[in-house]
Design a protein around this motif. Structure first.
Motif, PDB file in Angstrom:
ATOM      1  N   ALA A  14      -7.982  -2.140   2.607  1.00  0.00           N
ATOM      2  CA  ALA A  14      -9.033  -2.119   1.592  1.00  0.00           C
ATOM      3  C   ALA A  14      -8.935  -0.858   0.721  1.00  0.00           C
ATOM      4  N   ARG A  15      -8.656   0.270   1.357  1.00  0.00           N
ATOM      5  CA  ARG A  15      -8.551   1.528   0.592  1.00  0.00           C
ATOM      6  C   ARG A  15      -7.425   1.449  -0.433  1.00  0.00           C
ATOM      7  N   HIS A  16      -6.285   0.938  -0.008  1.00  0.00           N
ATOM      8  CA  HIS A  16      -5.148   0.848  -0.928  1.00  0.00           C
ATOM      9  C   HIS A  16      -5.317  -0.310  -1.912  1.00  0.00           C
ATOM     10  N   ALA A  17      -6.138  -1.280  -1.565  1.00  0.00           N
ATOM     11  CA  ALA A  17      -6.456  -2.336  -2.535  1.00  0.00           C
ATOM     12  C   ALA A  17      -7.202  -1.742  -3.727  1.00  0.00           C
ATOM     13  N   ARG A  18      -8.100  -0.820  -3.451  1.00  0.00           N
ATOM     14  CA  ARG A  18      -8.861  -0.185  -4.550  1.00  0.00           C
ATOM     15  C   ARG A  18      -7.945   0.642  -5.443  1.00  0.00           C
ATOM     16  N   SER A  19      -7.047   1.405  -4.837  1.00  0.00           N
ATOM     17  CA  SER A  19      -6.158   2.232  -5.654  1.00  0.00           C
ATOM     18  C   SER A  19      -5.144   1.361  -6.404  1.00  0.00           C
ATOM     19  N   ALA A  21      -5.767  -1.675  -7.533  1.00  0.00           N
ATOM     20  CA  ALA A  21      -6.507  -2.245  -8.663  1.00  0.00           C
ATOM     21  C   ALA A  21      -6.685  -1.219  -9.774  1.00  0.00           C
ATOM     22  N   ALA A  22      -6.956   0.032  -9.389  1.00  0.00           N
ATOM     23  CA  ALA A  22      -7.131   1.079 -10.395  1.00  0.00           C
ATOM     24  C   ALA A  22      -5.836   1.346 -11.150  1.00  0.00           C
ATOM     25  N   LYS A  23      -4.716   1.233 -10.456  1.00  0.00           N
ATOM     26  CA  LYS A  23      -3.420   1.523 -11.066  1.00  0.00           C
ATOM     27  C   LYS A  23      -2.920   0.366 -11.918  1.00  0.00           C
ATOM     28  N   PRO A  27      -7.199  -6.905  -9.358  1.00  0.00           N
ATOM     29  CA  PRO A  27      -8.146  -6.757  -8.253  1.00  0.00           C
ATOM     30  C   PRO A  27      -7.627  -7.440  -6.985  1.00  0.00           C
ATOM     31  N   GLU A  29      -9.140  -8.803  -3.363  1.00  0.00           N
ATOM     32  CA  GLU A  29     -10.291  -9.083  -2.514  1.00  0.00           C
ATOM     33  C   GLU A  29      -9.828  -9.121  -1.061  1.00  0.00           C
ATOM     34  N   TYR A 332       1.437  -5.717  -4.268  1.00  0.00           N
ATOM     35  CA  TYR A 332       0.370  -5.073  -3.499  1.00  0.00           C
ATOM     36  C   TYR A 332       0.879  -4.613  -2.127  1.00  0.00           C
TER      37      TYR A 332
END
Length: 459
Positions: A14-19, A21-23, A27, A29, A332
């Protein structure tokens, strides 16, 4: 993306999913489900052609069952640092099925021992051990020595502390006890002249789990309960490492998580183990005897030999072939498993991710900042020696894996309850395995088993 519903594995995902998405602006989920339901949920999606997920994080042992439904790893990822930096032991054992790369390793698992250096180096304790046992207190090279040390420390009150357990291992069903038994058996059942014969005869697919090597391992595993705490049969691996980190035992057997949880001089949440700074590590105990499956006798080895066992093996990331976002899914996974991001995860004792890359073991400085120089160097040395060992035993990995494990677990329940002997329980489990192999197809299972053990397929 779908995975288990715990901080371990799901947390870093989940943590790397956020980064990610930011990069990238893509997104991710993260869906989570209890581990006990994960396999069924995934398989149901495949067989009904209703797989809704683009990425799955799963145990490596499930790859044989899921491989027909998966997309292979893209060549650019295979040729890049994301894959080439993975230690060959994990890269070759976990990522491939039937010779094709179908997964990306995101975690490396093997068993090792941890011990309280403050106890082992205490002059009074050393004198007491020498007087009681007639030899110096040293790290165990064999399972017999390990048992002797565990028995010495069991129940002792050290410097006013509560009474210690001699060692901690997992005995609860569903609590990873099966891999503890496998680690005990590895030293006795991996003959140098007969590679890959730990679980089955690779030629006939007759189960090997009822041979004298396995019987000895199970007897020792059961006997060690006397050196544990009063509730030893309720222990799972998470409790093993937590109790060792609390200072409750002289030793434990565990995955590499114990090293970070017990040894960290600065905890993730600010908490520090009371034994931090005083933890040492050792390779799995071994044996100077090994069962020969051809001659049906014990062979003496020149010296005690530790056999590395890839207990559980680790977690992998896969992409369903039905996904409409295959390229993004692999992007991802490559982001999640990158050397840079995984280097952060292995230093976090809650991540569930253990070292699996060459770079994880080559750069000592992050580990020294976390564990202190002496602990870090010892930890990395044991991991390097384990991965570089002459004999590295692979975990069971073939179609129907969960049925084989459940059959063995059922018999272990009866043995641990005192309803049958170790010999009878393993014999019954072997009979169950024979029936499973016949049902699944002996010839195809033979091919799969040989591939999983790294052996050539003999037609």
């Amino acid at each position: 993306m779908l995975t288990r519903d715990t901080a371990a594995i799901a947390g870093p995902a989940a943590r790397h999913a956020r980064s990610f998405a930011a990069k990238t602006g893509i997104p991710v989920e993260v869906a989570r489900t209890p581990f006990a339901e994960l396999y069924e949920r995934i398989m149901l999606g495949f067989v009904t052609a209703q797989m809704a997920d683009d990425v799955l994080l799963i145990p490596s042992a499930w790859l044989p069952d899921f491989a027909p439904y998966l997309a292979p790893v893209p060549e650019p990822i295979l040729e890049g640092r994301v894959v080439q930096d993975i230690d060959p032991v994990y890269r070759d054992a976990l990522m491939r099925w039937r010779g094709q790369p179908m997964a990306l390793t995101i975690d490396g698992d093997l068993h090792l021992g941890a011990y309280r250096r403050d106890l082992f180096e205490d002059p009074d304790i050393r004198a007491a051990f020498a007087a009681a046992r007639g030899r110096a207190l040293e790290l165990p090279k064999t399972w017999a020595e390990y048992q002797e040390i565990a028995a010495f420390f069991a129940g002792r009150e050290i410097a006013g502390e509560r009474r210690l357990a001699g060692t901690l291992e997992a005995y609860a069903r569903g609590g990873q006890r099966i891999w503890y038994l496998f680690s005990h058996a590895a030293a006795y059942t991996n003959h140098p002249a007969h590679p890959g014969a730990m679980f089955f005869d690779p030629d006939s697919m007759r189960p090997a789990i009822d041979n004298p090597g396995w019987v000895r391992a199970l007897r020792e595993f059961l006997a060690l309960r006397k050196a544990g705490p009063g509730d030893v049969e309720t222990l799972d691996s998470a409790t093993v490492r937590k109790r060792f980190a609390a200072g409750d035992a002289a030793m434990d057997i565990d995955w590499a998580d114990t090293g970070v949880l017990a040894g960290a001089l600065r905890g993730v949440s600010g908490a520090v183990s009371p034994v931090a700074g005083h933890v040492g590590f050792f390779r799995l105990p071994g044996s100077d005897e090994v069962w020969n499956p051809a001659t049906l006798r014990w062979d003496k080895l020149p010296a005690p030999r530790s056999v590395t066992f890839l207990a559980f093996g680790g977690w992998i990331g896969v992409v369903p072939a039905s996904s409409r976002r295959i390229d993004q899914a692999w992007d991802y996974l490559a982001w999640l498993a990158s050397p840079e991001h995984s280097a952060e995860d292995v230093l976090d004792g809650t991540s569930g991710i253990n070292p699996y890359r060459s770079s994880h073991l080559e750069d000592a400085e992050p580990w020294r900042r976390l564990l202190g120089e002496r602990q870090a160097d010892d930890y990395l040395r044991v991991l390097r020696e384990s991965l570089g060992a002459k004999t590295v035993a692979r975990d069971l990995r073939l179609p129907g894996y969960r049925a084989y494990i459940a059959a063995l677990e059922d018999q272990l329940d009866r043995v641990m309850a005192g309803e049958q002997t170790a010999e009878a329980g393993l014999k019954a489990a072997a009979e169950d395995w024979e029936a499973l192999t016949d049902r699944l197809g002996r010839e195809t299972q033979r091919r799969h088993y040989r591939l999983a053990m790294g052996l050539p397929v003999v037609e």
